[in-house]
Each structure stands twice: as C-alpha cells, then as structure tokens.
Write an enzyme that holds these catalytic residues in place. Sequence first.
Site, short mmCIF file in Angstrom:
data_model
loop_
_atom_site.label_atom_id
_atom_site.label_comp_id
_atom_site.label_asym_id
_atom_site.label_seq_id
_atom_site.Cartn_x
_atom_site.Cartn_y
_atom_site.Cartn_z
N GLU A 116 -12.76 4.56 6.24
CA GLU A 116 -12.68 3.70 7.42
C GLU A 116 -13.71 4.00 8.48
O GLU A 116 -13.85 3.25 9.44
CB GLU A 116 -11.27 3.86 8.00
CG GLU A 116 -10.24 3.50 6.95
CD GLU A 116 -8.84 3.97 7.28
OE1 GLU A 116 -8.71 4.99 7.95
OE2 GLU A 116 -7.90 3.31 6.85
N GLN A 120 0.83 -1.20 0.00
CA GLN A 120 0.00 0.00 0.00
C GLN A 120 0.86 1.26 0.00
O GLN A 120 0.35 2.36 -0.11
CB GLN A 120 -0.90 0.02 1.25
CG GLN A 120 -1.86 -1.16 1.32
CD GLN A 120 -2.65 -1.22 2.61
OE1 GLN A 120 -2.80 -2.30 3.18
NE2 GLN A 120 -3.18 -0.12 3.10
N ARG A 133 -8.13 -0.92 8.56
CA ARG A 133 -9.20 -0.03 8.14
C ARG A 133 -9.42 1.06 9.18
O ARG A 133 -10.56 1.34 9.59
CB ARG A 133 -10.49 -0.81 7.88
CG ARG A 133 -11.31 -0.10 6.81
CD ARG A 133 -12.36 -0.95 6.16
NE ARG A 133 -12.98 -0.14 5.13
CZ ARG A 133 -13.56 -0.60 4.05
NH1 ARG A 133 -13.62 -1.88 3.83
NH2 ARG A 133 -14.10 0.21 3.17
N CYS A 134 -8.33 1.65 9.64
CA CYS A 134 -8.46 2.71 10.63
C CYS A 134 -7.19 3.53 10.67
O CYS A 134 -6.18 3.15 10.13
CB CYS A 134 -8.79 2.13 12.00
SG CYS A 134 -7.40 1.79 13.08
#
Lengths: 163, 794
Positions: B740, B223, B370-371
């Site tokens: 998120e 990523q 996801r945060c």
Amino acid sequence: MEERRVNVTVNGEPKVADVEPRMLLAHFLREVLGLTGTHIGCDTTNCGACTVNFDGKPIKSCTMFAVQADGHEVETVEGISRASELHAVQEGFKEEHGLQCGFCTSGMMMTAKALLEENPNPTEEDVRWALSGNLCRCTGYQNIVKSVLWAAEKMRSEAAVRR
Amino acid sequence: MAQALDEIKIGGLGSSRKRVEDDRFLRGKGNYTDDFKLTGMLHMEILRSPVAHARIKSVDTTKAWQIPGVHMVLTGEMAAQHNLAWMPTLSYDTQAVLATDKVRFQGQEIACVVADDPYIAKDGCEAIEVEYEPLPAIVNPEQALASDAPLIRDDKVGQNDNVCYRWEVGDREGTERAFAQADKISTLRLHYPRSHPSPIECCGSIADYNPATTKLTVYMTTQAPHIIRSAVALVAELPEHMIRIISPDIGGGFGNKVPVYPGYVASILCSILLGRPVKWIEDKTGNLTSTGFARDMYIEGQLALRNDGKILATRFHADTDNGAFFSDAQPSKFKIGLFHSAFGCYDIPYGYQTAQGTYTNKAPGGVAYRCSFRITEAMFFQERMIRAAAFDLGMDQAEFRRMNLVKDDDFPHRTPFGFLLDSGQYEKCLDVALDAIGYQDFLREKEEARSRGRRLGIGISTMSEPLGAGNSREYDIIGIKMFDAAELRVHPSGKAILKIGAKTQGQGHETTFAQIVTHELGIPAPDIVVEHGDTDNTPYGMGTYASRSTPTAGAATAMVSRKIRAKARKLAAHLLEVSEEDVEWELGRFYVRGAHDRGVTIQDCAMAAYSNMPDGLEPGLENNAYYDPPNLTWPFAAYIVTVEVDPETGVWDVLRMVAVDDCGVRINPMIVEGQIMGGMTEAYAMANMQFITFDADGNCVGSNYMDYLLPTAWETPGFELHEVTTASPHHPIGAKGVGECAAVGGPAAFVNAVMDAIDDTGVRNIDMPLLPDRVWEAITYKRDVSGAPPVKTD
Ligand code: FES
Ligand code: FES
C-alpha cells in the site's frame, strides 16, 4: 418471456440454444455455455472485463444481446490456448507479471490478441491506446503493456521461423 | 561432494519466480464467486433507495410476489422478525441490513427479491412499491453539525446530534508550549475527498444452507473469511462450527471486501428461509453507492517552526464524514484508524491531534482503501504540510525534509503519538530518489521554463507507514486480537502443503508464501502448495488488508517452518546415527558436524517421519504456528513526481515518476514491484480524477464507471522504481509490508508537484482531485480551490 433460437460458433464449435431476447451475450457465455473466463465488472460498458472477439474484433459482451450473435463467431479466453500450450499473449502476461487478481486479464488478453492480429509490431503507445477500453485496478498497466510487447515479439519471431 | 542448494533457483527468498496462480487465470479457469453454480441455486437482487434521506411510509411487495419465478421478497419488516433488520459494525455501531424506519443514504438496501434467475429477480425489484416522505439530506460535516440539522440516527437511544465519535491523542500542553516558542507557524487546511476502492469485481455471495445437516456454507468475496465466520456466528446467532466461509478467487479487494455487507446477510437469511442456495452478485452501481468508501476527511493543522528549519511541534484536527452508519473497518478501539501515525518519520518532539466523526446521508464504510486504516489521509496531510512549511520558511523542500527526518542511528524512535519506529535509512532513500530524478538539474530547468512561460513543478513525498497490525496488545477487531497463523504439513515424499489464515486478492500468496517455506526448509517452491480462504481448511487469521499478510501470516509461515525443521533435525540425527547436537543445517540438508558429506536431505527426513521414526518420537511432519508480532513493520518510501501544468487549460501531465521503496527483505521482487506500480497508479488516480461526490440532495455523483473516473493504460504514467533495503529487526525473515505504500505516499507527490508549478500564485491548496477546472481556477484567480460537497450538478 418468449425465447429465441441462437446459432453461434464459439471457439470454433457450433452452439445452439434458446434464450430470452433480453439475455446479454456475456450472460449467455457464462451461464448457458459455462464459459466463466469472460467476466463482468460494470454496468456501463466501461471496464472491458467482458471483452471477447466477435468475428475477430474485440467487443464488450455485456453490451450485446445473445440473439445479436446469431450467425456469428465468438472467441473467448477459453479458446485461445491449445491443450497445455499457451497463446503468446498468455505467455507474455505470465512472463511480465501482467496480472494480479486476474479479473481484468481475460478481457485484456482478448483485446491484445486482436491488436496483434491487426498490428504485429505495435509501439508502446499503440498498445496503451488499444487497451484504453479495459480497466485494471491492480497492476498500473506498465506490466500489461510489457506483456503485450513481449507477445508481439514472440509472435513476430515465430512468424519469421515459419517463413 | 554435496553441493549447496542455490536458493534463488529453487524459488526461495529473493527469487522473482513466476506466479503459480497465473496458470488458471490465463486460461479463464479462475474460480471467482460468480463462477460457482450450485444445484438448485436461486438468485437474489437488491432494491436500493433512490433518495438520500426519507422516512419509509410503506413497502408494498404484492406485485413482486406475483411474478412467476419469484421465490421470496424479503423486506426489513421480515428481517426484523429474525432479528436481522440491523447488524453490529466493526466500529461498535449498528447498521441497517434492510431499512425499516428511514433510508439514510442513496443506494441503501430496502428489500431483496430471490428468483430463478437474476433477470426475474430484477423484475421483482422493479415491481416493489415504496412510498417515501422526504427529509433534508446532509452531505458534509459542517451541515451535520449545524444546530438545526435533522437527526440522522434517530434510531439510536441517547443520540441527540450527528456526532459519531470524538478522539484525541498526544501531549496537548507540551505542544502548546512548543507553539508558544515557535519562530513561525505554518498552517494548512484541506479536504481528502471521498473515494472508493472499486475493485473490478463487485461484491457477492452464495449462501448454501443445508437443512438436513444444518451446515451453512457461504462462498463470498471476502478478504477476511475467518473474521466473517465469527461475525456471522454472532450476528445470525448460528453455531460457529456449522459455518464454513469459502473465499474463492477474488477480483481485487483493496479494503472494499473487508466489511460485512447487507447483501451477504440477506443472502444467508434467504437461503436459511428457502433451504436452497442463494446467489447475490452486486452490480457496479450497488458497489459504488453502498459498499465501503474511503477517506472523506477535512483536516486542518499547523507546524511550529524554528527559523533554521527545525520542526518543534505539530497539532491538527480532522473531521471525518462517516456516512449514515459508523462502520469503519479498523482495529476496533481506534476511532480514526492509525491517523496518528502522521509525521512519524520526522523527529518532532511534540504533537497533539483531535478528531471528530459525523453522520451524514452518504454510504457508510470508511474502509482502509489500500492503506493501513486512515494512514493515507495522515501521510497526505503530513507531506502537503511539510511542503507548505518549507515554502513558508523559504527553504528547499528536500533540505527541509533531510533536516527533520529521523536519523539512521536514532532507532528505535518513539513518535509523539506513541508509535515505535524501529528501522530505516530515510536520508538514503531520499538521496536515491533525488539522484534518480536529477533534482538540481530539474530545478534549473524549471526556472528556465518559467522564464519562457511554461510551468514545470516537482513534488516530493517521504513517509514511513505502520503496516502489519497487530500486535495483540493494541490491535483487535471486535475483541479478536490481530495475530495470524500458518499450518504446514510435509508429506512422506517431501512435498508440502501450507495453510494460512490470510487471503490473497491478487497479491500472489500462493507464490510467495511457498518461497518463505523454501527459504526455511530448502524444499523447492514448486513442491509446496498454498491453501487459503476456506475456514474449514485453514487456521484462524485476520485476513489480508493493511499490508499485513507478510508481516503476520508470513512470519507465522517462517515460524512453523522452523518448528518443522526442529523436528526434522531429530529425524536426521536418527538417520545419521549421531546425537542431535552433532547435526548441522544448511539449506535443505542436515549433515554431521565436521563431515559435510555425511548428510540427509529434508526430503529424507520427511520420509523417515512416516516410515522410520526413532523410538519415542511422534510420527508425521506437520505443525502450526500462531504469530503475534511484537510491533508493526515500518517501511519507508520516497516518491518524486515532475509535472508540466498548462496554465491555459489547467491540464497537467506527469513528466516523470520515481519511487524508492524500502520494504525490508523482498520475498519476490517481481511481485513487490507489481504492488508498488499498482499502488502508484491509485495515487495518480486520486490526485488526478478519481473521487465520489454528492449534490445538495445527497445524490451520489460517481455511482458508475461513466462518472467515477479510473485511469486507463492511456493516461497512467510510466514508473521508475528503485530500492533500498533495511531489514525489519523483528520479522523472522526481515520483511515489511509494502502493498500500500505507493497508494499512501504517492498522492502528495503528485499534488506537491502541481503546487510547485504554480508556486508564484500564492495558492496554498487545491483539493484533490486536481481536475483541470480547479487548477485553472487557482491559477487564474490566484485562490485556493475547495472540493468539498455539495457540488452543483446542473
Ligand atoms: S462488464 Fe464492464 S464493459 Fe462489459
Ligand atoms: S489484475 Fe486485477 S484488475 Fe487487473
């Protein structure tokens, strides 16, 4: 390891290859035939990313040996559209934003296509049940379900025009 | 008469244009790492430890070397000769690449085999003989801190216990004073279980070292390609300009694909040693047992309350279980991410937080699943605590929130932990959500159902999440500041290419980033191609995670577009034969002030940049922008869930799920909604079924998709989405992060709903996931249920 001959029709074309008996169908499609649209996402037959249609029925190609496909017909995601024209299921996924990373998408579409061939007029519940062997981590499924219903609708109206 | 362009029609801001990346994915023509086949490529597999904690007595690779088709068997000893048995982590610790002295968790990397195909490489792994001397395994912080606990990190000089960090923030004395004046003190203790982001695609890399040019090209599932390049340069001591990282299509990331993993490093080393491309594709068990996990935090805290409902102060402590190596992927100076963002959306004068990290015999990682770095735990604790406090005061949970939420005219609002919230309409979001769910009606329905023995419940979660790190003053990763960049080139025909340092894993950057350019320049979105993921061809950026792409790279895209427009204005003045001051802009076109019909398009200017420039003006129409955001962005969300709990079985069903998100200006509403639904599903998953636990021997329970349950289309509820828009005051197009929010704020809504359905039992907490047996136990025995490992597995 000793190799065995496999004769298999893939996306309508006859293919012949010599492979190790332990080679999985998913690897055969990806590595031997170069059809990398079929993905591998797990080791336990749970995710469905590898789903292809085998004599018209959706199966998980990570859970079958290539040699077991001898004499059978396999359809992969690469085989469902014609030239520039997308299959209704593919169109549905685009229209309803049924994919994000795209990794589960081939398997989802193959399962959906098989469902619609069997049941042209599914309910939301039918679609959710049919897709329950395919995991998606991105979309939350709601748009995938909509995509399949969109495709069903389109296929029905096309069939009506043909009649 | 010149017609104004319709921004929505040409794919600008606010257009739900269909995604450009879909065309390849729908045809099975995506390019994921595993899809690449390089000439002469070999395949690598990893041998992993079957035990959680043991001294390695010997590693015998003789038989593996003898297998035909095996080219290399790499052990920790061999890696050590190249100074690569260990590598630094993003949290200033070290992590073993291949174990030499001890194994410290089940699934740890011990050796690698490189062979002609992956089947032979697996044969090779099976032929390696490892002798272990078992040591006791530690699977939670309590065990880790016991005085007789074995020392896990005996490799570290000066490390005498299993503590990996200590951290505190806030005003301790002020908080204590406020607590002394409280009418009531509300307390809650809970465990946020270990989870795994588990994208469907596992991690992998193809390292291609070319001995002739000495250039190293790595295709990999990352990523953050630019950070990886810098890390590889530092770790492997290779010159950075001779490293090219290509992050092709990624099959989902969710934070799992941010860190540097041993497999990547080993494939690079093997490629260098063999002079051939080496591909490593992880299997699911490898992914789930060894790569970045998330959460695994024990939190205990309190709210100081006044009888009328006003919150006076908060204090809380977190114990994190960091696994065998402290390799959390987070801004390096923060030891527990942005956990101190808790309670930010409430107007609370005082706060004090402490935290402590522990080494255990579990996989390392601590990624931002996801945060935005541990805010999921923060918001979960916050919203569970808020509900508990409302309950303790006997107040309505919606009214309690309304009373304490930061008011619209209080912005900017400084939290007791130092964050600066800059915008929002919190009460409005809450009202939209209450209205959508029919709050009062549901409360009546709940009472009525209760009288007939049915258990209905409603759960609310409201939160503002800091998204889009940096600014560079506060946020860096191993010293590199968290800015982002964009490069824009407009070709003579007016078509354009945008290059960004961020990297999509499904968020649709190729679609939405073009829309930002369209908004700024009026070039139709289909005329703009977006490039990303290749470090040789994109400007430096910190990558895509923590919902930071739109806040940072998106802002850089707007800023570079404005630079292009400024130059185009000079070209327009030249073409229109007027001075620059007399040129006006409207979308896609410059015209002469007072003579709207006399104009030139942005495309005319582009052509002129290459064919007809004024004297003294540099040819060409391209530029770049590096953007350092002045603050984080502050989206707000209100989530409400209703459930029915079956007291006989503990099974609970979601009746409805309403999400109200205020993420500022939406670039592509279709994609934003897709992100929210994806996040909400993960929230449901964590509340309902998804966790990784361990038995007393350190065996991972949840090491494959048969044990690690993910929701399918069948269980996942339907979502009802609503929106409120408060533009970010500092982002150039008013956007905020969003990817998120639902995964962060959602879990508490589900859990609060179940707690509400059993609010007559006196139970304060059931740890996630709320498995039927846990809920049944809580109802039947009227007691709290802990989910902390070890679990019984027999
Ligand atoms: S790869 Fe997961 S089911 Fe086949
Ligand atoms: S779109 Fe990413 S897993 Fe389904």
